[in-house]
Design an enzyme around this catalytic site. Structure first.
Site, PDB file in Angstrom:
ATOM      1  CB  CYS A 193      -0.373   2.095   5.728  1.00 28.82           C
ATOM      2  SG  CYS A 193      -1.127   0.596   5.029  1.00 28.82           S
ATOM      3  CB  CYS A 229      -9.326  -4.237 -11.639  1.00 30.06           C
ATOM      4  SG  CYS A 229      -8.994  -3.159 -13.000  1.00 30.06           S
ATOM      5  CB  CYS A 259      -0.894  -0.010   1.239  1.00 31.25           C
ATOM      6  SG  CYS A 259      -1.937   1.459   1.379  1.00 31.25           S
ATOM      7  CB  CYS A 291      -4.163   3.096   5.864  1.00 39.20           C
ATOM      8  SG  CYS A 291      -3.931   2.809   4.101  1.00 39.20           S
ATOM      9  CB  CYS A 312      -5.219  -0.579   2.494  1.00 37.62           C
ATOM     10  SG  CYS A 312      -3.924  -0.979   3.680  1.00 37.62           S
TER      11      CYS A 312
END
Length: 182
Positions: A93, A169, A90, A149, A146
């Site tokens: 984070c 995707c 991510c 976060c 995510c």
């Protein structure tokens, strides 16, 4: 009503909505909200950043996609044609999300993955992602965020390769690639 709730608990949900656990101390290792700074949160995560803090940390495009649920233009992402071995994290984070081993070319214009890192069969409880219903464009789609976060990453569709048939995707700008150390 109690029978209905018991029946719901037995269904194989991939995410429990925030309203279902708000105020409880713990839900399967996920932290329920404890105050206004993380209202509706179900995830283990660092303290939530304010909008201005996210804007300082991220590029305008990263902010638009991850914090405002935007989408990068198709065929524009830096990871679309990346074939290196490694892990996609991510961008907000640094949580590990997708392995290059599960990346494939879907021809759709965005990096595609057949499953999230940490998936075991159909169990995604050890992954860094959550699924949410998204009706922002009309018909219901499944948004991928995510777990740590709550950054918007992209969507998952049921038209991917076997054995799962899933196509995650994902926007390149929502990711940070870390090559494998050989």
């Amino acid at each position: 009503m109690a029978r209905f709730l018991c029946a719901l608990r037995s269904l194989p949900f991939r995410e429990v909505p925030g309203w279902a656990v708000r105020g409880r101390a713990d839900q399967g290792g996920l932290r329920a909200s404890t105050g206004p700074e993380d209202a509706g949160s179900l995830t283990k995560r660092k303290p939530v950043l304010s909008k201005s803090e996210w804007q300082k940390k991220l590029t305008p495009e990263q902010f638009h996609v991850t914090r405002e649920k935007g989408t990068e233009p198709p065929f524009s992402g830096i990871y679309l044609n990346n074939k290196e071995s490694g892990m996609y994290h991510c961008v907000c984070c640094d949580s590990p999300l997708f392995s290059s081993e599960k990346k494939y070319c879907s021809g759709t214009g965005w990096p595609s993955f057949s499953e999230a890192h940490g998936t075991s069969g159909s169990d995604e409880s050890n992954t860094g992602i959550l699924r949410r219903v998204d009706t922002s464009l009309g018909p219901a789609r499944t948004e991928v965020i995510c777990k740590q976060c709550e950054a918007h990453l992209g969507h998952v569709f049921p038209d991917g390769p076997g054995p799962t048939g899933q196509r995650f995707c994902i926007n390149s700008v929502a990711l940070k690639f870390k090559p494998s150390k050989h």
